[in-house]
Design a protein around this motif. Structure first.
Motif, PDB file in Angstrom:
ATOM      1  N   MET A 130      -7.576 -11.612   0.211  1.00 37.18           N
ATOM      2  CA  MET A 130      -7.312 -11.743   1.725  1.00 37.18           C
ATOM      3  C   MET A 130      -7.465 -10.900   2.661  1.00 37.18           C
ATOM      4  O   MET A 130      -7.106  -9.998   2.392  1.00 37.18           O
ATOM      5  N   ARG A 131      -8.786 -10.405   2.562  1.00 38.72           N
ATOM      6  CA  ARG A 131      -9.167  -9.314   3.636  1.00 38.72           C
ATOM      7  C   ARG A 131      -9.052 -10.195   5.404  1.00 38.72           C
ATOM      8  O   ARG A 131      -9.298 -11.413   6.157  1.00 38.72           O
ATOM      9  N   LEU A 132      -8.807  -9.228   6.544  1.00 37.61           N
ATOM     10  CA  LEU A 132      -8.095  -9.147   7.303  1.00 37.61           C
ATOM     11  C   LEU A 132      -9.051  -8.596   8.767  1.00 37.61           C
ATOM     12  O   LEU A 132      -9.623  -7.862   8.211  1.00 37.61           O
ATOM     13  N   ASN A 133      -9.363  -9.186   9.157  1.00 35.62           N
ATOM     14  CA  ASN A 133     -10.252  -8.854  11.010  1.00 35.62           C
ATOM     15  C   ASN A 133      -8.920  -7.910  12.037  1.00 35.62           C
ATOM     16  O   ASN A 133      -8.189  -7.877  11.540  1.00 35.62           O
ATOM     17  N   ASN A 134     -10.235  -7.548  12.192  1.00 33.28           N
ATOM     18  CA  ASN A 134     -10.168  -6.381  13.508  1.00 33.28           C
ATOM     19  C   ASN A 134      -8.496  -5.401  13.810  1.00 33.28           C
ATOM     20  O   ASN A 134      -7.649  -4.601  13.490  1.00 33.28           O
ATOM     21  N   THR A 135      -9.069  -4.594  12.619  1.00 29.07           N
ATOM     22  CA  THR A 135      -8.036  -3.557  11.875  1.00 29.07           C
ATOM     23  C   THR A 135      -9.054  -2.627  10.676  1.00 29.07           C
ATOM     24  O   THR A 135      -9.545  -2.374   9.702  1.00 29.07           O
ATOM     25  N   GLY A 136      -8.377  -1.236  11.046  1.00 33.37           N
ATOM     26  CA  GLY A 136      -9.155  -0.439  10.015  1.00 33.37           C
ATOM     27  C   GLY A 136      -8.414   0.198   9.289  1.00 33.37           C
ATOM     28  O   GLY A 136      -8.315   1.142   8.493  1.00 33.37           O
ATOM     29  N   ALA A 137      -7.973  -0.653   8.740  1.00 30.50           N
ATOM     30  CA  ALA A 137      -6.219  -0.359   7.764  1.00 30.50           C
ATOM     31  C   ALA A 137      -7.343  -0.143   5.844  1.00 30.50           C
ATOM     32  O   ALA A 137      -8.017  -1.270   6.384  1.00 30.50           O
ATOM     33  N   TRP A 138      -6.777   0.215   5.443  1.00 31.12           N
ATOM     34  CA  TRP A 138      -7.240  -0.039   3.817  1.00 31.12           C
ATOM     35  C   TRP A 138      -6.768  -0.954   3.256  1.00 31.12           C
ATOM     36  O   TRP A 138      -4.928  -1.233   3.909  1.00 31.12           O
ATOM     37  N   GLN A 139      -7.646  -2.001   3.072  1.00 34.72           N
ATOM     38  CA  GLN A 139      -6.796  -2.742   1.971  1.00 34.72           C
ATOM     39  C   GLN A 139      -7.328  -2.948   0.578  1.00 34.72           C
ATOM     40  O   GLN A 139      -8.146  -2.286   0.039  1.00 34.72           O
ATOM     41  N   PRO A 140      -6.491  -3.273   0.019  1.00 38.35           N
ATOM     42  CA  PRO A 140      -6.954  -4.106  -1.131  1.00 38.35           C
ATOM     43  C   PRO A 140      -8.323  -4.031  -1.979  1.00 38.35           C
ATOM     44  O   PRO A 140      -8.467  -5.505  -1.201  1.00 38.35           O
ATOM     45  N   GLY A 141      -8.977  -4.088  -1.994  1.00 39.06           N
ATOM     46  CA  GLY A 141     -10.184  -4.676  -3.020  1.00 39.06           C
ATOM     47  C   GLY A 141     -11.041  -3.347  -2.443  1.00 39.06           C
ATOM     48  O   GLY A 141     -12.222  -2.716  -2.920  1.00 39.06           O
ATOM     49  N   ASP A 142     -10.701  -2.276  -1.014  1.00 34.55           N
ATOM     50  CA  ASP A 142     -11.195  -1.553  -1.108  1.00 34.55           C
ATOM     51  C   ASP A 142     -11.081   0.212  -1.903  1.00 34.55           C
ATOM     52  O   ASP A 142      -9.990  -0.088  -2.483  1.00 34.55           O
ATOM     53  N   PRO A 143     -12.049   0.861  -1.591  1.00 40.12           N
ATOM     54  CA  PRO A 143     -12.005   1.850  -3.289  1.00 40.12           C
ATOM     55  C   PRO A 143     -11.411   2.799  -2.514  1.00 40.12           C
ATOM     56  O   PRO A 143     -10.492   2.734  -1.394  1.00 40.12           O
ATOM     57  N   PRO A 144      -9.566   3.092  -3.511  1.00 37.17           N
ATOM     58  CA  PRO A 144      -8.863   3.640  -3.794  1.00 37.17           C
ATOM     59  C   PRO A 144      -8.811   5.442  -3.548  1.00 37.17           C
ATOM     60  O   PRO A 144      -7.651   5.900  -2.639  1.00 37.17           O
ATOM     61  N   GLY A 145     -10.204   5.390  -3.176  1.00 34.59           N
ATOM     62  CA  GLY A 145      -9.742   7.150  -3.479  1.00 34.59           C
ATOM     63  C   GLY A 145      -9.110   7.990  -4.684  1.00 34.59           C
ATOM     64  O   GLY A 145      -9.024   7.400  -5.684  1.00 34.59           O
ATOM     65  N   ASN A 146      -8.634   9.137  -4.298  1.00 31.09           N
ATOM     66  CA  ASN A 146      -7.149   9.845  -4.736  1.00 31.09           C
ATOM     67  C   ASN A 146      -5.851   8.723  -4.662  1.00 31.09           C
ATOM     68  O   ASN A 146      -5.468   9.556  -4.995  1.00 31.09           O
ATOM     69  N   ARG A 147      -5.812   8.349  -3.542  1.00 33.33           N
ATOM     70  CA  ARG A 147      -4.767   6.919  -3.957  1.00 33.33           C
ATOM     71  C   ARG A 147      -4.065   6.953  -4.698  1.00 33.33           C
ATOM     72  O   ARG A 147      -4.793   6.714  -5.893  1.00 33.33           O
ATOM     73  N   ARG A 148      -2.584   6.777  -5.181  1.00 39.84           N
ATOM     74  CA  ARG A 148      -1.683   6.041  -5.698  1.00 39.84           C
ATOM     75  C   ARG A 148      -0.856   5.595  -5.123  1.00 39.84           C
ATOM     76  O   ARG A 148      -0.726   5.359  -4.267  1.00 39.84           O
ATOM     77  N   PHE A 149      -0.748   4.446  -6.112  1.00 42.86           N
ATOM     78  CA  PHE A 149       0.312   3.549  -5.628  1.00 42.86           C
ATOM     79  C   PHE A 149       1.513   2.908  -6.361  1.00 42.86           C
ATOM     80  O   PHE A 149       1.526   3.312  -7.349  1.00 42.86           O
ATOM     81  N   ILE A 150       3.130   3.367  -5.620  1.00 43.49           N
ATOM     82  CA  ILE A 150       3.851   2.535  -6.454  1.00 43.49           C
ATOM     83  C   ILE A 150       5.089   1.513  -5.689  1.00 43.49           C
ATOM     84  O   ILE A 150       5.172   1.915  -4.116  1.00 43.49           O
ATOM     85  N   THR A 151       5.015   0.777  -6.449  1.00 40.80           N
ATOM     86  CA  THR A 151       6.170  -0.237  -5.674  1.00 40.80           C
ATOM     87  C   THR A 151       7.752  -0.113  -5.347  1.00 40.80           C
ATOM     88  O   THR A 151       8.296   0.405  -6.125  1.00 40.80           O
ATOM     89  N   THR A 152       8.179   0.587  -4.513  1.00 44.47           N
ATOM     90  CA  THR A 152       9.295   2.076  -4.419  1.00 44.47           C
ATOM     91  C   THR A 152      10.392  -0.130  -4.630  1.00 44.47           C
ATOM     92  O   THR A 152      11.566  -0.029  -4.840  1.00 44.47           O
ATOM     93  N   HIS A 153       9.868  -0.670  -3.510  1.00 47.31           N
ATOM     94  CA  HIS A 153      10.629  -2.303  -2.939  1.00 47.31           C
ATOM     95  C   HIS A 153      10.543  -3.153  -3.944  1.00 47.31           C
ATOM     96  O   HIS A 153       9.733  -3.882  -2.827  1.00 47.31           O
ATOM     97  N   PRO A 154      10.939  -4.115  -5.062  1.00 47.32           N
ATOM     98  CA  PRO A 154       9.788  -5.377  -4.948  1.00 47.32           C
ATOM     99  C   PRO A 154      10.558  -6.558  -3.650  1.00 47.32           C
ATOM    100  O   PRO A 154      11.912  -5.890  -3.087  1.00 47.32           O
TER     101      PRO A 154
END
Length: 373
Positions: A1-25
């Motif tokens: 789901m792509r969101l409008n009107n935001t400068g946020a990084w969104q899933p599907g964007d290139p991650p670059g050097n970012r890594r992700f951990i789900t700390t709280h499911p």
């Protein structure tokens, strides 16, 4: 789901050097001080340098409100600009990645990969206006869960600047056994009144934009979000974080006197452009959430007093401030140093105001090297 009107990084964007951990499911959410639970919580971070086998060389760097985890490295896919502390993190630099494993975390509530208002909840809907209020302690709880997931029990050093400094301080107060050294840059134990006034005005500018829609603007057509209010809020803070001397150097002098109309036009265009740039890379709801967190930021919250909280710090501490900083003035750094056993305040001469740590990182470098040891 792509969101409008935001400068946020969104899933599907290139991650670059970012890594992700789900700390709280979703089934084990993060309990917040406001009484609500938040889940799922994903934390985004970047790291440089190898982690030692005994995990003793990890350094945590906590960025200011609108900065992200990309503190070092080039611009490229996933990263619109080179690292904001590029000159200080890397092989042979103040945070020498030949020796240290540097970790930079995107703020909880932010918009560069960590869970925030532009993130999706467990049902796949953007949090938007439903995103809960955060305290500094909530953000540090999430950061501590990330450190646990990385197997880092104790940080060689924790470094924070501006509101990131409030989180660094909270680490040292609530988890003294996990922080060996501490560097607080342009930070404070509590939000000072003038800074609170600025934040209140910024919040009003965003919320009074007719396109804010109570924070529910992601589903609207592109261009229907609170761009004007968000940009003006940033322009206001950018102007205030500088100093008269700094602005005189850039826009004053003979041009200001001989061609005042042209000089005013150039200054106005520059300041407004800074607001537009933030809109392009940041989320308005994240700005609200993080600014409100900054408003409530006092290490004495939920404790007997600020003095009592500062007395809990056992880390070897250095405090750096700037003579012309109006957001977190030198008195704030002196308060920190006076309350933390063995701490030293270093008040540096500069006309750059609060932006000293960003625009002149070489000023901070000696104290960063001193902290690293």
């Amino acid at each position: 789901m792509r969101l409008n009107n935001t400068g946020a990084w969104q899933p599907g964007d290139p991650p670059g050097n970012r890594r992700f951990i789900t700390t709280h499911p979703a089934e084990a959410p993060l309990p917040l001080r406001c009484g609500r639970n938040l889940g799922p919580v994903t934390m985004a971070y970047e790291s440089w340098g190898a982690l030692a086998p005994d995990r003793s060389n990890a350094v945590l760097i906590l960025p200011p409100l609108t900065m992200n985890s990309h503190a070092a490295g080039p611009a490229g896919p996933g990263h619109r600009a080179e690292g904001w502390w590029n000159s200080l993190i890397g092989p042979g630099k103040a945070v020498d990645t030949n020796r240290f494993h540097a970790v930079v975390i995107n703020n909880l509530g932010g918009c560069d990969g960590s869970t925030g208002p532009a993130s999706l909840d467990a049902e796949g809907r953007p949090w938007a206006s439903r995103f809960p209020a955060l305290e500094i302690r909530d953000q540090v709880d999430a950061e501590a869960a990330l450190a646990d997931a990385l197997g880092i029990e104790r940080w060689h050093a924790v470094v924070g600047m501006s509101i990131g400094g409030a989180r660094a301080l909270e680490w040292a107060v609530s988890r003294p056994d996990r922080v060996d050294r501490l560097l607080l840059v342009a930070a404070a134990a509590r939000t000072w009144i003038e800074q609170a006034g600025q934040l209140h005005i910024e919040l009003e500018l965003i919320q009074r934009d007719p396109h804010f829609h109570g924070g529910e603007f992601y589903h609207l057509p592109e261009g229907c979000g609170p761009r004007t209010g968000s940009a003006l809020a940033r322009s206001f803070s950018h102007m205030r974080y500088g100093t008269e001397s700094y602005w005189q150097d850039r826009f004053g002098g003979e041009a200001w006197n001989q061609d005042p109309d042209g000089a005013h036009d150039r200054f106005r265009a520059y300041v407004l452009a800074q607001g537009d740039k933030l809109w392009e890379r940041f989320d308005a709801n994240s700005n609200l959430v993080l600014s409100e967190t900054a408003l409530r930021a006092t290490v004495g919250r939920g404790r007997a007093s600020v003095d009592d909280a500062l007395a809990q710090v056992t880390a070897r501490t250095h405090v750096v401030g700037f003579t012309t900083d109006r957001a977190y003035p030198p008195a704030a750094q002196r308060e920190l140093a006076a309350g933390i056993k063995g701490a030293t305040a270093h008040i540096l001469e500069t006309d750059l105001g609060h932006y000293g740590f960003m625009l002149a990182p070489h000023l901070v470098e000696p104290y960063l090297r001193l902290t690293m040891g």
